[in-house]
Design a protein around this motif. Structure first.
Motif, short mmCIF file in Angstrom:
data_model
loop_
_atom_site.label_atom_id
_atom_site.label_comp_id
_atom_site.label_asym_id
_atom_site.label_seq_id
_atom_site.Cartn_x
_atom_site.Cartn_y
_atom_site.Cartn_z
N ILE A 125 0.80 -1.09 -0.11
CA ILE A 125 -0.16 -0.01 0.15
C ILE A 125 0.68 1.21 0.06
CG2 ILE A 125 -2.12 -1.30 0.79
CD1 ILE A 125 -1.22 0.27 3.81
N ILE A 126 2.20 1.08 0.49
CA ILE A 126 2.84 2.46 0.53
C ILE A 126 4.25 1.91 -0.15
CG2 ILE A 126 4.12 4.02 1.92
CD1 ILE A 126 2.12 3.35 4.10
N LYS A 127 4.72 2.78 -1.22
CA LYS A 127 5.68 2.36 -1.99
C LYS A 127 6.75 2.98 -1.44
CE LYS A 127 3.22 0.64 -5.59
NZ LYS A 127 1.80 0.63 -5.14
N ARG A 128 8.10 2.64 -2.03
CA ARG A 128 9.41 3.06 -1.63
C ARG A 128 9.30 4.60 -1.80
NH1 ARG A 128 13.99 -0.35 -3.61
NH2 ARG A 128 15.22 0.88 -2.09
N ASN A 129 9.06 5.20 -2.76
CA ASN A 129 9.39 6.61 -3.06
C ASN A 129 8.04 7.35 -2.65
OD1 ASN A 129 7.68 5.32 -4.85
ND2 ASN A 129 8.52 6.43 -6.68
N ALA A 130 7.33 7.10 -1.52
CA ALA A 130 6.02 7.65 -1.16
C ALA A 130 6.33 9.25 -0.94
CB ALA A 130 5.46 6.87 0.03
N SER A 168 12.00 12.42 -0.53
CA SER A 168 13.22 12.17 -0.09
C SER A 168 13.47 10.47 0.18
CB SER A 168 13.56 12.92 1.38
OG SER A 168 12.48 12.32 2.29
N SER A 169 12.40 9.75 0.09
CA SER A 169 12.48 8.34 0.86
C SER A 169 13.01 7.39 -0.08
CB SER A 169 11.14 7.98 1.07
OG SER A 169 10.20 7.83 -0.02
N ASN A 170 13.89 6.47 0.43
CA ASN A 170 14.44 5.30 -0.14
C ASN A 170 13.55 4.20 0.00
OD1 ASN A 170 16.69 3.27 -1.10
ND2 ASN A 170 16.03 2.76 0.90
N SER A 171 12.78 4.30 0.98
CA SER A 171 12.04 3.27 1.63
C SER A 171 11.32 3.49 2.52
CB SER A 171 13.00 2.04 1.91
OG SER A 171 13.80 2.48 2.85
N VAL A 172 9.86 3.15 2.74
CA VAL A 172 8.94 3.27 4.01
C VAL A 172 8.43 1.91 4.44
CG1 VAL A 172 6.91 4.59 4.52
CG2 VAL A 172 8.44 5.37 2.64
N PHE A 173 8.82 1.70 5.60
CA PHE A 173 8.39 0.33 5.94
C PHE A 173 8.25 0.41 7.50
CE2 PHE A 173 13.06 -0.91 7.25
CZ PHE A 173 13.45 0.30 6.55
N ASN A 174 7.94 -0.91 8.22
CA ASN A 174 7.88 -0.93 9.74
C ASN A 174 7.56 0.36 10.20
OD1 ASN A 174 9.53 -2.93 9.05
ND2 ASN A 174 11.15 -2.72 10.05
N SER A 175 6.04 0.63 9.97
CA SER A 175 5.39 1.84 10.41
C SER A 175 4.05 1.60 11.04
CB SER A 175 4.97 2.57 9.18
OG SER A 175 6.28 2.82 8.27
N ALA A 176 3.53 2.53 12.00
CA ALA A 176 2.57 2.32 12.94
C ALA A 176 1.58 3.31 12.40
CB ALA A 176 3.05 2.60 14.42
N VAL A 177 0.21 2.94 12.79
CA VAL A 177 -0.90 3.41 12.45
C VAL A 177 -2.17 3.19 13.63
CG1 VAL A 177 -0.64 3.31 9.91
CG2 VAL A 177 -2.37 1.63 11.10
N CYS A 220 7.77 -4.78 4.60
CA CYS A 220 8.28 -5.83 3.69
C CYS A 220 9.57 -5.55 3.06
CB CYS A 220 7.10 -5.73 2.55
SG CYS A 220 5.54 -5.78 2.73
N ALA A 221 10.25 -6.63 3.38
CA ALA A 221 11.82 -6.35 2.85
C ALA A 221 12.48 -4.93 3.12
CB ALA A 221 11.77 -6.86 1.12
N ASP A 222 12.06 -4.50 4.04
CA ASP A 222 12.73 -3.23 4.55
C ASP A 222 12.64 -2.09 3.50
OD1 ASP A 222 13.31 -4.31 7.12
OD2 ASP A 222 15.61 -4.06 7.18
N THR A 223 11.73 -2.33 2.81
CA THR A 223 11.49 -1.26 1.36
C THR A 223 9.98 -0.81 1.43
OG1 THR A 223 13.17 -2.75 0.43
CG2 THR A 223 11.78 -1.08 -1.06
N VAL A 224 9.02 -1.64 1.43
CA VAL A 224 7.76 -1.01 1.37
C VAL A 224 6.79 -1.55 2.43
CG1 VAL A 224 7.68 -0.88 -1.01
CG2 VAL A 224 7.00 -3.13 0.06
N THR A 225 5.56 -0.96 2.28
CA THR A 225 4.41 -1.17 3.63
C THR A 225 3.37 -2.17 2.93
OG1 THR A 225 5.35 0.66 4.77
CG2 THR A 225 3.22 -0.09 5.41
N GLY A 226 3.06 -3.25 3.65
CA GLY A 226 1.88 -4.07 3.34
C GLY A 226 0.89 -4.05 4.10
N LEU A 227 -0.28 -4.85 3.78
CA LEU A 227 -1.66 -4.75 4.66
C LEU A 227 -1.70 -6.22 4.78
CD1 LEU A 227 -3.23 -2.28 6.02
CD2 LEU A 227 -4.62 -2.66 3.90
#
Ligand code: BMA
Length: 329
Positions: free
Chosen positions: A33-38, A41-50, A305-312
């Motif tokens: 749901i969230i890509k690495r270039n969201a 400035s980002s290289n990766s978007v992952f391990n996140s809280a909501v 996911c793979a220290d790169t993107v965020t999944g649901l």
């Protein structure tokens, strides 16, 4: 039927389990749901809280930059799937400038307790330890004292006091890519001084449940049920190609959460898709948040996911507890 103790949240993202699917957690079809270039400035978007916030959702996102420095950024969403992430990292306020010195910030969790949203994260203060701050509105953020001495990672608060004390799970570590690690429970009267530490779970040596033989760490805020605290955690094995991160779960005693009632022998989810197996760090799934709906028992997981993107991913309290009881150590 087990019951989730908590709020109704009828608008959480949801997809039914695919026909014939055997594992207890199933992925959102349009992951990630969230890509690495969201953000620019980002290289990766992952391990996140909501968390639920106003009529939608807010979050704290781990965005590693194109210089590959790690920081956390606020974000907002109406539906929990489509996110707008701020382009500048969260700025914490504190009267004490020593506190604000940071080497890095990563892997946030968010926990609503009483009247505010507490954020915990891995805070670089002469090595990794647990940072704590809070916000009421996701605009202004206030930093508190670090919970522990270095080295520690994966600080995860419980959503209410237990036995009259605030409670936190964490995973003492070392200063590198720690090759060990058990989960501990710590207690506090004020969210500043932590003690009365209890051991919760160790790694499983040998061949019995080898996916969790190197280290384990708590994931989302524990989910309160009428059978105990449902804890989703990550478990790691060391292979000849490095670490593999999988997901497991455990049921902790409601009043003495350092007592484990059930613990998954089989993992509940493993990296299988391209976006989990290919990325900056392959073969990593790393859950940091769960949304729950008390009415339906639905659970929505947010995971790196793979220290790169965020999944649901989706499950229900009954699906997970049935699987856990049938596959317990
Ligand atoms: C851990 C943390 C996580 C990361 C994982 C896999 O030590 O740094 O943020 O997802 O390693 O690389």
């Amino acid at each position: 039927m087990a019951k989730i103790i908590g709020n109704s949240l009828s608008n959480i993202p949801w997809q039914e389990k695919p026909e014939g699917y055997e594992m207890p957690i199933w992925r959102y079809k349009s992951n990630p749901i969230i890509k690495r270039n969201a953000i620019p400035s980002s290289n990766s978007v992952f391990n996140s809280a909501v968390v639920p916030f106003k009529d939608g959702y807010a979050g704290a996102f781990r965005c590693d930059s194109k210089s590959v420095s790690m920081d956390i950024f606020a974000g907002f969403s109406k539906d929990g799937v489509n996110w707008e992430i701020e382009h500048e990292p969260i700025v914490f306020q504190s009267d004490n400038t020593e506190l604000l010195k940071k080497e890095f910030r990563y892997d946030p969790r968010i926990c609503f307790i009483e009247d505010r949203y507490y954020i915990t994260w891995c805070n670089g203060y002469h090595g990794p330890t647990i940072g704590i701050g809070y916000t009421f509105d996701f605009k202004e953020f206030f930093q508190m004292e670090n919970a522990f001495l270095p080295f520690n990672r994966n600080g995860v608060l419980f959503p209410r006091m237990i036995n009259g004390k605030y409670a936190m799970l964490s995973r003492p570590s070392d200063n590198g890519h720690t090759p060990f690690g058990d989960i501990y429970y710590s207690q506090s009267n004020d969210l500043e001084y932590w003690g009365h530490h209890r051991h919760v779970m160790a790694t499983i040596p040998g061949n019995d449940s080898a996916w969790q033989s190197t280290k384990i760490g708590p994931g989302p805020i524990p989910i309160e049920t009428d059978e105990g605290w449902l804890l989703i955690y990550h478990g790691v094995i060391t292979t000849c190609n490095g670490f593999v991160y999988r997901m497991g779960c455990a049921l902790l005693d409601i009043n003495e959460p350092w007592k484990v009632k059930y613990r998954s022998k089989d993992y509940i989810m493993t990296p299988t898709t391209d976006y989990e197996c290919i990325g900056d760090v392959p073969n990593v799934i790393f859950p940091c948040a769960a949304l729950t709906d008390a009415d339906t028992g639905r659970i929505v997981l947010y995971y790196g996911c793979a220290d790169t993107v965020t999944g649901l991913a989706f499950t229900t309290v009954d699906t997970l507890l049935d699987y856990l009881k049938a596959n317990s150590l």
